[in-house]
Design a protein around this motif. Structure first.
Motif, PDB file in Angstrom:
ATOM      1  N   HIS A  10      30.170  -0.458  -7.853  1.00 19.09           N
ATOM      2  CA  HIS A  10      31.213   0.486  -8.265  1.00 19.09           C
ATOM      3  C   HIS A  10      32.528  -0.266  -8.386  1.00 19.09           C
ATOM      4  CE1 HIS A  10      28.472   3.401  -6.173  1.00 19.09           C
ATOM      5  NE2 HIS A  10      28.766   4.095  -7.253  1.00 19.09           N
ATOM      6  N   TYR A  11      33.294   0.026  -9.434  1.00 12.02           N
ATOM      7  CA  TYR A  11      34.723  -0.344  -9.440  1.00 12.02           C
ATOM      8  C   TYR A  11      35.449   0.995  -9.340  1.00 12.02           C
ATOM      9  CZ  TYR A  11      33.375  -4.918 -11.451  1.00 12.02           C
ATOM     10  OH  TYR A  11      32.830  -6.165 -11.691  1.00 12.02           O
ATOM     11  N   GLY A  12      35.896   1.382  -8.151  1.00 14.44           N
ATOM     12  CA  GLY A  12      36.469   2.718  -7.982  1.00 14.44           C
ATOM     13  C   GLY A  12      35.428   3.763  -8.338  1.00 14.44           C
ATOM     14  N   GLU A  13      35.761   4.607  -9.291  1.00 10.41           N
ATOM     15  CA  GLU A  13      34.852   5.691  -9.716  1.00 10.41           C
ATOM     16  C   GLU A  13      33.764   5.169 -10.657  1.00 10.41           C
ATOM     17  OE1 GLU A  13      35.630   9.592  -9.302  1.00 10.41           O
ATOM     18  OE2 GLU A  13      35.965   8.286  -7.550  1.00 10.41           O
ATOM     19  N   LEU A  14      34.069   4.062 -11.326  1.00 11.49           N
ATOM     20  CA  LEU A  14      33.163   3.568 -12.375  1.00 11.49           C
ATOM     21  C   LEU A  14      31.914   2.904 -11.783  1.00 11.49           C
ATOM     22  CD1 LEU A  14      33.255   2.775 -15.638  1.00 11.49           C
ATOM     23  CD2 LEU A  14      33.538   0.512 -14.654  1.00 11.49           C
ATOM     24  N   VAL A  15      30.770   3.298 -12.294  1.00 10.30           N
ATOM     25  CA  VAL A  15      29.525   2.633 -11.891  1.00 10.30           C
ATOM     26  C   VAL A  15      29.262   1.528 -12.919  1.00 10.30           C
ATOM     27  CG1 VAL A  15      27.062   2.900 -11.426  1.00 10.30           C
ATOM     28  CG2 VAL A  15      28.638   4.771 -10.914  1.00 10.30           C
ATOM     29  N   ALA A  16      29.525   0.259 -12.532  1.00 11.11           N
ATOM     30  CA  ALA A  16      29.346  -0.855 -13.473  1.00 11.11           C
ATOM     31  C   ALA A  16      27.883  -1.276 -13.540  1.00 11.11           C
ATOM     32  CB  ALA A  16      30.229  -2.021 -13.056  1.00 11.11           C
ATOM     33  N   LEU A  17      27.175  -1.196 -12.410  1.00  9.58           N
ATOM     34  CA  LEU A  17      25.729  -1.452 -12.371  1.00  9.58           C
ATOM     35  C   LEU A  17      25.090  -0.339 -11.563  1.00  9.58           C
ATOM     36  CD1 LEU A  17      25.350  -5.263 -11.471  1.00  9.58           C
ATOM     37  CD2 LEU A  17      25.176  -4.214 -13.731  1.00  9.58           C
ATOM     38  N   GLY A  34      23.907  -7.778 -24.278  1.00 10.39           N
ATOM     39  CA  GLY A  34      24.346  -6.391 -24.392  1.00 10.39           C
ATOM     40  C   GLY A  34      25.793  -6.339 -24.814  1.00 10.39           C
ATOM     41  N   PRO A  35      26.243  -5.168 -25.243  1.00 10.90           N
ATOM     42  CA  PRO A  35      27.612  -5.044 -25.722  1.00 10.90           C
ATOM     43  C   PRO A  35      28.630  -5.253 -24.604  1.00 10.90           C
ATOM     44  CG  PRO A  35      26.589  -2.880 -25.548  1.00 10.90           C
ATOM     45  CD  PRO A  35      25.517  -3.889 -25.276  1.00 10.90           C
ATOM     46  N   SER A  36      29.831  -5.525 -25.008  1.00 10.85           N
ATOM     47  CA  SER A  36      30.927  -5.723 -24.076  1.00 10.85           C
ATOM     48  C   SER A  36      31.058  -4.502 -23.162  1.00 10.85           C
ATOM     49  CB  SER A  36      32.196  -5.913 -24.909  1.00 10.85           C
ATOM     50  OG  SER A  36      33.242  -6.248 -24.074  1.00 10.85           O
ATOM     51  N   GLY A  37      31.193  -4.747 -21.874  1.00 10.24           N
ATOM     52  CA  GLY A  37      31.403  -3.652 -20.924  1.00 10.24           C
ATOM     53  C   GLY A  37      30.132  -3.089 -20.307  1.00 10.24           C
ATOM     54  N   CYS A  38      28.965  -3.646 -20.656  1.00 10.42           N
ATOM     55  CA  CYS A  38      27.721  -3.049 -20.144  1.00 10.42           C
ATOM     56  C   CYS A  38      27.342  -3.575 -18.757  1.00 10.42           C
ATOM     57  CB  CYS A  38      26.569  -3.244 -21.131  1.00 10.42           C
ATOM     58  SG  CYS A  38      25.906  -4.911 -21.167  1.00 10.42           S
ATOM     59  N   GLY A  39      28.093  -4.555 -18.254  1.00 12.91           N
ATOM     60  CA  GLY A  39      27.838  -4.984 -16.873  1.00 12.91           C
ATOM     61  C   GLY A  39      27.240  -6.377 -16.723  1.00 12.91           C
ATOM     62  N   LYS A  40      27.267  -7.175 -17.788  1.00 11.63           N
ATOM     63  CA  LYS A  40      26.662  -8.512 -17.739  1.00 11.63           C
ATOM     64  C   LYS A  40      27.415  -9.431 -16.765  1.00 11.63           C
ATOM     65  CE  LYS A  40      27.310  -9.254 -22.162  1.00 11.63           C
ATOM     66  NZ  LYS A  40      28.064  -8.028 -22.471  1.00 11.63           N
ATOM     67  N   SER A  41      28.735  -9.506 -16.939  1.00  8.35           N
ATOM     68  CA  SER A  41      29.515 -10.400 -16.069  1.00  8.35           C
ATOM     69  C   SER A  41      29.459  -9.933 -14.627  1.00  8.35           C
ATOM     70  CB  SER A  41      30.982 -10.440 -16.512  1.00  8.35           C
ATOM     71  OG  SER A  41      31.076 -11.038 -17.769  1.00  8.35           O
ATOM     72  N   THR A  42      29.433  -8.630 -14.440  1.00  7.13           N
ATOM     73  CA  THR A  42      29.331  -8.081 -13.082  1.00  7.13           C
ATOM     74  C   THR A  42      28.037  -8.570 -12.432  1.00  7.13           C
ATOM     75  OG1 THR A  42      30.628  -6.156 -13.710  1.00  7.13           O
ATOM     76  CG2 THR A  42      29.225  -5.922 -11.773  1.00  7.13           C
ATOM     77  N   THR A  43      26.954  -8.578 -13.188  1.00  9.34           N
ATOM     78  CA  THR A  43      25.663  -9.058 -12.680  1.00  9.34           C
ATOM     79  C   THR A  43      25.767 -10.522 -12.244  1.00  9.34           C
ATOM     80  OG1 THR A  43      24.583  -7.579 -14.240  1.00  9.34           O
ATOM     81  CG2 THR A  43      23.216  -9.302 -13.265  1.00  9.34           C
ATOM     82  N   LEU A  44      26.426 -11.317 -13.090  1.00  9.80           N
ATOM     83  CA  LEU A  44      26.584 -12.738 -12.795  1.00  9.80           C
ATOM     84  C   LEU A  44      27.478 -12.963 -11.570  1.00  9.80           C
ATOM     85  CD1 LEU A  44      25.042 -14.559 -14.665  1.00  9.80           C
ATOM     86  CD2 LEU A  44      27.169 -15.295 -15.678  1.00  9.80           C
ATOM     87  N   ARG A  45      28.528 -12.143 -11.463  1.00  5.58           N
ATOM     88  CA  ARG A  45      29.429 -12.266 -10.300  1.00  5.58           C
ATOM     89  C   ARG A  45      28.695 -11.955  -8.999  1.00  5.58           C
ATOM     90  NH1 ARG A  45      33.764  -8.628 -12.616  1.00  5.58           N
ATOM     91  NH2 ARG A  45      34.009  -9.736 -14.560  1.00  5.58           N
ATOM     92  N   VAL A  46      27.814 -10.967  -9.057  1.00  4.61           N
ATOM     93  CA  VAL A  46      27.019 -10.638  -7.862  1.00  4.61           C
ATOM     94  C   VAL A  46      26.073 -11.803  -7.542  1.00  4.61           C
ATOM     95  CG1 VAL A  46      25.228  -9.102  -6.934  1.00  4.61           C
ATOM     96  CG2 VAL A  46      27.180  -8.129  -8.171  1.00  4.61           C
TER      97      VAL A  46
HETATM   98  P1  ADP Z   1      30.325  -7.226 -19.695  1.00  7.75           P
HETATM   99  O1  ADP Z   1      30.277  -8.554 -19.015  1.00  7.75           O
HETATM  100  O2  ADP Z   1      28.970  -6.739 -20.121  1.00  7.75           O
HETATM  101  O3  ADP Z   1      31.308  -7.182 -20.812  1.00  7.75           O
HETATM  102  P2  ADP Z   1      31.539  -6.306 -17.229  1.00  7.75           P
HETATM  103  O4  ADP Z   1      30.524  -6.589 -16.176  1.00  7.75           O
HETATM  104  O5  ADP Z   1      32.678  -7.242 -17.356  1.00  7.75           O
HETATM  105  O6  ADP Z   1      30.799  -6.118 -18.630  1.00  7.75           O
HETATM  106  O7  ADP Z   1      32.144  -4.853 -16.998  1.00  7.75           O
HETATM  107  C1  ADP Z   1      31.341  -3.702 -16.743  1.00  7.75           C
HETATM  108  C2  ADP Z   1      32.257  -2.497 -16.587  1.00  7.75           C
HETATM  109  O8  ADP Z   1      33.051  -2.626 -15.424  1.00  7.75           O
HETATM  110  C3  ADP Z   1      33.231  -2.295 -17.753  1.00  7.75           C
HETATM  111  O9  ADP Z   1      33.381  -0.924 -17.965  1.00  7.75           O
HETATM  112  C4  ADP Z   1      34.507  -2.926 -17.229  1.00  7.75           C
HETATM  113  O10 ADP Z   1      35.630  -2.317 -17.829  1.00  7.75           O
HETATM  114  C5  ADP Z   1      34.451  -2.641 -15.751  1.00  7.75           C
HETATM  115  N1  ADP Z   1      35.094  -3.679 -14.922  1.00  7.75           N
HETATM  116  C6  ADP Z   1      34.801  -4.996 -14.941  1.00  7.75           C
HETATM  117  N2  ADP Z   1      35.535  -5.665 -14.023  1.00  7.75           N
HETATM  118  C7  ADP Z   1      36.328  -4.733 -13.423  1.00  7.75           C
HETATM  119  C8  ADP Z   1      37.333  -4.783 -12.385  1.00  7.75           C
HETATM  120  N3  ADP Z   1      37.643  -5.951 -11.775  1.00  7.75           N
HETATM  121  N4  ADP Z   1      37.932  -3.640 -12.041  1.00  7.75           N
HETATM  122  C9  ADP Z   1      37.597  -2.482 -12.626  1.00  7.75           C
HETATM  123  N5  ADP Z   1      36.689  -2.339 -13.602  1.00  7.75           N
HETATM  124  C10 ADP Z   1      36.053  -3.447 -13.993  1.00  7.75           C
END
Ligand code: ADP
Length: 193
Positions: A10-17, A34-46
């Motif tokens: 979660h980033y606050g309210e948002l469910v990123a994964l 996947g398209p921008s914003g779908c959670g790819k970088s978040t997966t890598l950060r984890v």
């Molecule tokens: P991708 O790599 O597929 O483009 P991200 O993993 O960067 O996607 O982001 C997934 C979602 O989480 C997006 O909606 C993005 O706006 C949000 N997000 C990413 N990083 C943060 C952050 N540090 N704080 C809040 N929201 C974030």
């Protein structure tokens, strides 16, 4: 080898994964597309330990590493912006990770030269990174990750700053290197090609 079990971020309210489960085998290159914003970088950060999941566990070779910080993980990340040190030479950039771990200077130098050769930059150790082309800088960034002998190499859009032709070439080179050295790679891109 690397396994995500029911990972939620979660980033606050948002469910990123949401409850992501994935399994990466040793020696495999897995791409997350996947398209921008779908959670790819978040997966890598984890995977790299830069972000703690809200729920779920990460395992490496059967051992839980969910809470292990990046510097204690056998992973290395190549970022989109190669984030090289501009005032250092290619060799100094590559051996930086060894140096901060206390390796002697001669060993740093020797290993940097070896790994630069593996990425097709033999003889470049003393060049300043500012003098290198975009593709060469990307190879230095790759060499900097490889020198740490990571169990898993994490690559986040590593080619997006390159022009189209160089991107195709580097993509093949990364695949070649991954296959010949048997490296395990998790690769993130939005590039459908
Ligand atoms: P991708 O790599 O597929 O483009 P991200 O993993 O960067 O996607 O982001 C997934 C979602 O989480 C997006 O909606 C993005 O706006 C949000 N997000 C990413 N990083 C943060 C952050 N540090 N704080 C809040 N929201 C974030």
């Amino acid at each position: 080898m690397l396994s995500f079990q029911d990972i939620t971020v979660h980033y606050g309210e948002l469910v990123a994964l949401g409850s992501l489960t994935l399994e990466l085998k040793r020696g495999e290159l897995m791409t997350l597309l996947g398209p921008s914003g779908c959670g790819k970088s978040t997966t890598l950060r984890v995977a790299g330990g830069f972000l703690l999941p809200s729920k779920g566990s990460v395992f490496l070779d059967g051992q839980e590493i969910t809470n292990l910080p990046p510097e204690l993980r056998p992973t290395a990340t190549v970022f989109q912006s190669h984030a090289l040190f501009p005032h250092m030479t290619a060799g100094q950039n590559v051996s930086y990770g060894l140096k901060v771990r206390g390796a002697p200077r001669r060993k740093c130098r020797r290993e940097a030269e070896e790994v630069l050769e593996r990425v097709g930059l033999s003889g470049y150790a003393d060049k300043r990174v500012q003098e290198l082309s975009g593709g060469q800088q990307q190879r230095v960034a790759l060499a900097r990750a490889l020198i740490l002998n990571p169990s898993v190499l994490l690559m986040d859009e590593p080619l997006s700053s390159l022009d189209a032709r160089l991107r195709v070439r580097m993509r093949m080179e990364i695949r070649e290197l991954q296959r010949s050295a048997g490296i395990t790679v998790l690769y993130v891109t939005h590039d459908q090609e």
